[in-house]
Design a protein around this motif. Structure first.
Motif, PDB file in Angstrom:
ATOM      1  N   ASP A 140       0.911  -1.063  -0.074  1.00 45.90           N
ATOM      2  CA  ASP A 140      -0.031  -0.023  -0.112  1.00 45.90           C
ATOM      3  C   ASP A 140       1.003   1.282   0.041  1.00 45.90           C
ATOM      4  N   ILE A 141       1.968   1.242   1.017  1.00 50.03           N
ATOM      5  CA  ILE A 141       2.956   2.349   0.978  1.00 50.03           C
ATOM      6  C   ILE A 141       3.552   2.708  -0.572  1.00 50.03           C
ATOM      7  N   GLN A 142       4.063   1.437  -0.923  1.00 48.93           N
ATOM      8  CA  GLN A 142       4.668   1.453  -2.272  1.00 48.93           C
ATOM      9  C   GLN A 142       3.825   2.398  -3.313  1.00 48.93           C
ATOM     10  N   ASN A 143       2.592   1.800  -3.463  1.00 47.42           N
ATOM     11  CA  ASN A 143       1.781   2.169  -4.674  1.00 47.42           C
ATOM     12  C   ASN A 143       1.580   3.633  -4.355  1.00 47.42           C
ATOM     13  N   ILE A 144       1.089   4.195  -3.073  1.00 46.57           N
ATOM     14  CA  ILE A 144       1.047   5.402  -2.863  1.00 46.57           C
ATOM     15  C   ILE A 144       2.260   6.394  -3.262  1.00 46.57           C
ATOM     16  N   LEU A 145       3.322   6.292  -2.958  1.00 46.87           N
ATOM     17  CA  LEU A 145       4.533   6.696  -3.267  1.00 46.87           C
ATOM     18  C   LEU A 145       4.695   6.742  -4.680  1.00 46.87           C
ATOM     19  N   ASP A 146       4.624   5.577  -5.467  1.00 42.23           N
ATOM     20  CA  ASP A 146       4.990   5.448  -6.578  1.00 42.23           C
ATOM     21  C   ASP A 146       4.077   6.325  -7.624  1.00 42.23           C
ATOM     22  N   LYS A 147       2.906   6.547  -7.124  1.00 41.97           N
ATOM     23  CA  LYS A 147       1.972   7.452  -7.688  1.00 41.97           C
ATOM     24  C   LYS A 147       2.295   9.007  -7.581  1.00 41.97           C
ATOM     25  N   GLN A 148       2.583   9.272  -6.536  1.00 39.36           N
ATOM     26  CA  GLN A 148       2.737  10.712  -6.198  1.00 39.36           C
ATOM     27  C   GLN A 148       4.263  11.056  -6.752  1.00 39.36           C
ATOM     28  N   THR A 149       5.341  10.101  -6.825  1.00 35.38           N
ATOM     29  CA  THR A 149       6.728  10.348  -7.315  1.00 35.38           C
ATOM     30  C   THR A 149       6.897  10.314  -8.942  1.00 35.38           C
ATOM     31  N   ALA A 150       5.790   9.784  -9.576  1.00 31.87           N
ATOM     32  CA  ALA A 150       5.708   9.621 -11.047  1.00 31.87           C
ATOM     33  C   ALA A 150       5.905  10.877 -11.646  1.00 31.87           C
ATOM     34  N   ALA A 151       5.330  12.039 -11.061  1.00 31.96           N
ATOM     35  CA  ALA A 151       5.463  13.310 -11.743  1.00 31.96           C
ATOM     36  C   ALA A 151       6.800  13.726 -11.779  1.00 31.96           C
ATOM     37  N   TRP A 152       7.814  13.302 -10.694  1.00 32.71           N
ATOM     38  CA  TRP A 152       9.059  13.572 -10.820  1.00 32.71           C
ATOM     39  C   TRP A 152      10.170  12.749 -11.297  1.00 32.71           C
ATOM     40  N   GLY A 153       9.376  11.795 -11.960  1.00 37.00           N
ATOM     41  CA  GLY A 153      10.427  10.821 -13.104  1.00 37.00           C
ATOM     42  C   GLY A 153      10.907   9.764 -12.086  1.00 37.00           C
ATOM     43  N   ILE A 154      10.294   9.402 -10.963  1.00 36.20           N
ATOM     44  CA  ILE A 154      11.180   8.502  -9.970  1.00 36.20           C
ATOM     45  C   ILE A 154      10.110   7.226  -9.904  1.00 36.20           C
ATOM     46  N   LYS A 155      10.667   5.963  -9.822  1.00 38.92           N
ATOM     47  CA  LYS A 155       9.941   4.850  -9.624  1.00 38.92           C
ATOM     48  C   LYS A 155      10.286   4.448  -8.231  1.00 38.92           C
ATOM     49  N   VAL A 156       9.348   4.170  -7.438  1.00 33.34           N
ATOM     50  CA  VAL A 156       9.520   3.516  -6.237  1.00 33.34           C
ATOM     51  C   VAL A 156       9.508   1.835  -6.359  1.00 33.34           C
ATOM     52  N   ALA A 157      10.518   1.342  -6.139  1.00 35.69           N
ATOM     53  CA  ALA A 157      10.608  -0.006  -6.522  1.00 35.69           C
ATOM     54  C   ALA A 157      10.011  -0.984  -5.345  1.00 35.69           C
ATOM     55  N   ASN A 158      10.374  -0.580  -4.024  1.00 37.13           N
ATOM     56  CA  ASN A 158       9.849  -1.629  -2.970  1.00 37.13           C
ATOM     57  C   ASN A 158       9.834  -0.716  -1.434  1.00 37.13           C
ATOM     58  N   VAL A 159       9.215  -1.069  -0.810  1.00 35.70           N
ATOM     59  CA  VAL A 159       9.149  -0.402   0.500  1.00 35.70           C
ATOM     60  C   VAL A 159       8.955  -1.799   1.531  1.00 35.70           C
ATOM     61  N   GLU A 160      10.040  -1.543   2.828  1.00 35.90           N
ATOM     62  CA  GLU A 160       9.834  -2.527   3.617  1.00 35.90           C
ATOM     63  C   GLU A 160       9.897  -1.792   5.023  1.00 35.90           C
ATOM     64  N   ILE A 161       8.851  -2.118   5.850  1.00 31.77           N
ATOM     65  CA  ILE A 161       8.648  -1.626   7.095  1.00 31.77           C
ATOM     66  C   ILE A 161       9.855  -2.623   7.975  1.00 31.77           C
ATOM     67  N   LYS A 162      10.625  -1.809   8.558  1.00 33.84           N
ATOM     68  CA  LYS A 162      11.731  -2.558   9.420  1.00 33.84           C
ATOM     69  C   LYS A 162      11.487  -3.119  10.963  1.00 33.84           C
ATOM     70  N   HIS A 163      11.123  -2.033  11.413  1.00 32.05           N
ATOM     71  CA  HIS A 163      10.754  -2.242  12.933  1.00 32.05           C
ATOM     72  C   HIS A 163       9.527  -1.402  13.413  1.00 32.05           C
ATOM     73  N   VAL A 164       8.633  -2.209  14.140  1.00 31.14           N
ATOM     74  CA  VAL A 164       7.613  -1.655  14.976  1.00 31.14           C
ATOM     75  C   VAL A 164       7.911  -1.678  16.664  1.00 31.14           C
ATOM     76  N   ASP A 165       8.144  -0.545  17.114  1.00 32.68           N
ATOM     77  CA  ASP A 165       8.363  -0.692  18.435  1.00 32.68           C
ATOM     78  C   ASP A 165       7.605  -0.366  19.350  1.00 32.68           C
ATOM     79  N   LEU A 166       7.171  -1.210  20.223  1.00 33.95           N
ATOM     80  CA  LEU A 166       6.054  -0.964  21.326  1.00 33.95           C
ATOM     81  C   LEU A 166       6.703  -0.707  22.839  1.00 33.95           C
ATOM     82  N   ASN A 167       5.961   0.132  23.521  1.00 33.36           N
ATOM     83  CA  ASN A 167       6.408   0.422  24.816  1.00 33.36           C
ATOM     84  C   ASN A 167       6.218  -0.829  25.782  1.00 33.36           C
ATOM     85  N   GLU A 168       6.818  -0.857  27.148  1.00 34.85           N
ATOM     86  CA  GLU A 168       6.681  -2.191  27.588  1.00 34.85           C
ATOM     87  C   GLU A 168       5.330  -2.629  28.180  1.00 34.85           C
TER      88      GLU A 168
END
Length: 252
Positions: A140-168
């Protein structure tokens, strides 16, 4: 005479410098966006590029895939849980002309856009979705970024969420929830086993009730099992109706 020679030497050096400044070498992964008197002229490269001094200027653009870390973002999920999330995005320039002309700094613009998009998308989902459905959120994040950056001539190939940190506090709450879920499943499995066993016992009782020989064999089997015990004395109740059937002679 000395002044003329000095002036001539300076002119010669300037000419040599201008001649050398005409030549640029672009690598295979580079392109040069050429401007003529401030107006876009063309995109050149790779290889040897010749520029007209003073009249033409060139901006180098790297076409290789850029790996950009998205700084940790504070996100409030749809179920009002505060988490800290960071990610990494992979993108590359497809159109050097638009990457230079349409946006001031495409690297900074892409970084800022990825941060706001990350917060916006994750804020629409529950915490369970962030932990269990990362692949769908990444898409979902990749599709949104790819659509908005297309006007800048940029292709977003992949997005990876690395960490989701929670409190104790949330970590302990999730651990309790997982333990409760395991207990619930164990009780359900135990109840299902009891129900299945009760059904089999009811079927067995139905068979024994209609088959006299079956009940006799069952009593005999039970006697054999008890005899295998270490006890010296065995008290085994025997129904009277079974004894009568055993003592009944054939034909009576």
């Amino acid at each position: 005479m000395f002044g003329f020679e000095y002036f001539g030497g300076v002119i010669t050096l300037l000419v040599i410098a201008l001649v050398f400044s005409m030549f640029r070498v672009l690598r295979e992964y580079e392109r040069g966006v050429i401007f003529m008197l401030g107006r876009f002229y063309k995109v050149k490269g790779p290889g040897l590029i010749i520029l007209i001094p003073v009249l033409q200027q060139m901006v180098r653009v790297d076409l290789r895939t850029v790996v950009m870390d998205v700084p940790t973002q504070d996100v409030i999920s749809r179920d009002n849980v505060s988490v800290q999330v960071n990610a990494v995005i992979y993108f590359r320039v497809l159109d050097p002309e638009r990457a230079i002309i349409q946006v001031e700094n495409f690297l900074e613009a892409t970084s800022q856009l990825s941060q706001t998009t990350l917060r916006s998308v994750l804020g629409q989902h529950d915490l369970d979705d962030m932990l269990a459905e990362r692949d769908r959120l990444n898409t979902d994040i990749q599709n949104i970024l790819d659509k908005q950056t297309a006007a800048w001539g940029i292709k977003v190939a992949n997005v990876e969420i690395k960490h989701v940190d929670l409190n104790e506090t949330m970590v302990r709450a999730i651990a309790k929830q997982a333990e409760a879920e395991r207990e619930r499943r164990a009780k359900v499995i135990h109840a299902a086993g009891e129900y299945e066993a009760a059904e089999k016992l009811a079927q067995a009782a139905e068979v024994l009730a209609h088959e006299d020989k079956a009940i006799q064999l069952r009593y005999m089997q039970t006697l054999v099992e008890i005899a295998g015990d270490k006890s010296n004395t065995i008290v085994f109740p025997m129904p009277v109706d079974i004894l009568e059937k055993l003592n009944t002679k054939p034909g009576e």
